[in-house]
Design a protein around this motif. Sequence first.
Motif, PDB file in Angstrom:
ATOM      1  N   THR A   3       0.850  -1.181   0.000  1.00 61.58           N
ATOM      2  CA  THR A   3       0.000   0.000   0.000  1.00 61.58           C
ATOM      3  C   THR A   3       0.885   1.229   0.000  1.00 61.58           C
ATOM      4  OG1 THR A   3      -0.110   0.100   2.406  1.00 61.58           O
ATOM      5  CG2 THR A   3      -1.775  -1.245   1.289  1.00 61.58           C
ATOM      6  N   ASP A   4       0.264   2.374  -0.125  1.00 56.97           N
ATOM      7  CA  ASP A   4       1.029   3.622  -0.109  1.00 56.97           C
ATOM      8  C   ASP A   4       1.736   3.813   1.227  1.00 56.97           C
ATOM      9  OD1 ASP A   4       0.282   4.242  -2.686  1.00 56.97           O
ATOM     10  OD2 ASP A   4      -1.420   5.475  -2.072  1.00 56.97           O
ATOM     11  N   MET A   9       6.714   3.966   4.463  1.00 58.53           N
ATOM     12  CA  MET A   9       7.516   3.460   5.574  1.00 58.53           C
ATOM     13  C   MET A   9       8.837   2.870   5.078  1.00 58.53           C
ATOM     14  SD  MET A   9       5.900   4.358   8.159  1.00 58.53           S
ATOM     15  CE  MET A   9       6.699   3.523   9.481  1.00 58.53           C
ATOM     16  N   GLU A  10       8.831   2.302   3.885  1.00 60.86           N
ATOM     17  CA  GLU A  10      10.047   1.736   3.311  1.00 60.86           C
ATOM     18  C   GLU A  10      11.066   2.826   2.971  1.00 60.86           C
ATOM     19  OE1 GLU A  10      11.349  -0.763  -0.663  1.00 60.86           O
ATOM     20  OE2 GLU A  10       9.265  -0.856   0.018  1.00 60.86           O
ATOM     21  N   TYR A  11      10.598   3.959   2.460  1.00 60.99           N
ATOM     22  CA  TYR A  11      11.490   5.042   2.038  1.00 60.99           C
ATOM     23  C   TYR A  11      11.723   6.098   3.113  1.00 60.99           C
ATOM     24  CZ  TYR A  11      11.343   3.220  -2.671  1.00 60.99           C
ATOM     25  OH  TYR A  11      11.471   2.420  -3.766  1.00 60.99           O
ATOM     26  N   LEU A  12      11.035   6.021   4.231  1.00 61.64           N
ATOM     27  CA  LEU A  12      11.160   7.019   5.289  1.00 61.64           C
ATOM     28  C   LEU A  12      12.583   7.202   5.797  1.00 61.64           C
ATOM     29  CD1 LEU A  12       9.178   8.939   6.566  1.00 61.64           C
ATOM     30  CD2 LEU A  12       8.881   7.319   8.428  1.00 61.64           C
ATOM     31  N   PRO A  13      13.389   6.151   5.961  1.00 61.66           N
ATOM     32  CA  PRO A  13      14.775   6.372   6.408  1.00 61.66           C
ATOM     33  C   PRO A  13      15.613   7.198   5.424  1.00 61.66           C
ATOM     34  CG  PRO A  13      14.165   4.086   6.740  1.00 61.66           C
ATOM     35  CD  PRO A  13      13.054   4.731   5.958  1.00 61.66           C
ATOM     36  N   ILE A  16      13.750  11.309   5.555  1.00 60.16           N
ATOM     37  CA  ILE A  16      13.956  12.149   6.736  1.00 60.16           C
ATOM     38  C   ILE A  16      15.293  12.891   6.693  1.00 60.16           C
ATOM     39  CG2 ILE A  16      14.278  12.114   9.239  1.00 60.16           C
ATOM     40  CD1 ILE A  16      12.032  10.054   9.375  1.00 60.16           C
ATOM     41  N   PRO A  17      16.432  12.240   6.442  1.00 64.34           N
ATOM     42  CA  PRO A  17      17.694  13.003   6.392  1.00 64.34           C
ATOM     43  C   PRO A  17      17.735  14.041   5.277  1.00 64.34           C
ATOM     44  CG  PRO A  17      18.143  10.657   6.536  1.00 64.34           C
ATOM     45  CD  PRO A  17      16.677  10.816   6.325  1.00 64.34           C
ATOM     46  N   ILE A  18      17.158  13.729   4.132  1.00 61.87           N
ATOM     47  CA  ILE A  18      17.137  14.683   3.026  1.00 61.87           C
ATOM     48  C   ILE A  18      16.271  15.883   3.386  1.00 61.87           C
ATOM     49  CG2 ILE A  18      16.356  15.026   0.640  1.00 61.87           C
ATOM     50  CD1 ILE A  18      17.273  12.116   0.123  1.00 61.87           C
ATOM     51  N   ALA A  19      15.127  15.643   4.015  1.00 60.91           N
ATOM     52  CA  ALA A  19      14.248  16.740   4.421  1.00 60.91           C
ATOM     53  C   ALA A  19      14.923  17.603   5.486  1.00 60.91           C
ATOM     54  CB  ALA A  19      12.922  16.186   4.937  1.00 60.91           C
ATOM     55  N   LEU A  20      15.603  16.987   6.438  1.00 65.24           N
ATOM     56  CA  LEU A  20      16.305  17.754   7.470  1.00 65.24           C
ATOM     57  C   LEU A  20      17.447  18.574   6.873  1.00 65.24           C
ATOM     58  CD1 LEU A  20      16.435  15.194  10.413  1.00 65.24           C
ATOM     59  CD2 LEU A  20      15.039  17.267  10.243  1.00 65.24           C
ATOM     60  N   LEU A  21      18.169  18.003   5.940  1.00 70.45           N
ATOM     61  CA  LEU A  21      19.246  18.728   5.259  1.00 70.45           C
ATOM     62  C   LEU A  21      18.690  19.931   4.501  1.00 70.45           C
ATOM     63  CD1 LEU A  21      22.231  18.901   4.346  1.00 70.45           C
ATOM     64  CD2 LEU A  21      21.564  17.463   2.412  1.00 70.45           C
ATOM     65  N   GLN A  22      17.603  19.737   3.782  1.00 71.34           N
ATOM     66  CA  GLN A  22      16.992  20.818   3.022  1.00 71.34           C
ATOM     67  C   GLN A  22      16.495  21.915   3.949  1.00 71.34           C
ATOM     68  OE1 GLN A  22      13.562  21.893   2.689  1.00 71.34           O
ATOM     69  NE2 GLN A  22      14.369  23.467   1.346  1.00 71.34           N
ATOM     70  N   PHE A  23      15.837  21.545   5.043  1.00 69.08           N
ATOM     71  CA  PHE A  23      15.316  22.518   5.993  1.00 69.08           C
ATOM     72  C   PHE A  23      16.462  23.308   6.636  1.00 69.08           C
ATOM     73  CE2 PHE A  23      13.690  23.629  10.254  1.00 69.08           C
ATOM     74  CZ  PHE A  23      12.637  24.432   9.861  1.00 69.08           C
TER      75      PHE A  23
END
Length: 75
Positions: A3-4, A9-13, A16-23
């Motif tokens: 499911t979506d 959940m598979e790609y969350l690891p 998260i680091p990419i989003a934190l780096l961008q922020f």
Amino acid sequence: MNTDLDLLMEYLPFIIPIALLQFGLAIFSVIHIIRHPHYRFGNQVMWLLIVLFIQFIGPLIYFIAGRGDEDGHVH
């Protein structure tokens, strides 16, 4: 069948680091723009809009092309 939610959940690891780096890069860029009003071209409002609305690439563009010298001289 995946499911979506399972896919997320598979790609969350990785997300998260990419989003934190961008922020973090966006926040650092905004602080730098506010504290250093000297740019190679453009003005403060233009650079703030680029950094905030062109995610990830905007801050990189600012540090490569827009940032002036610390002593007020532009390149």
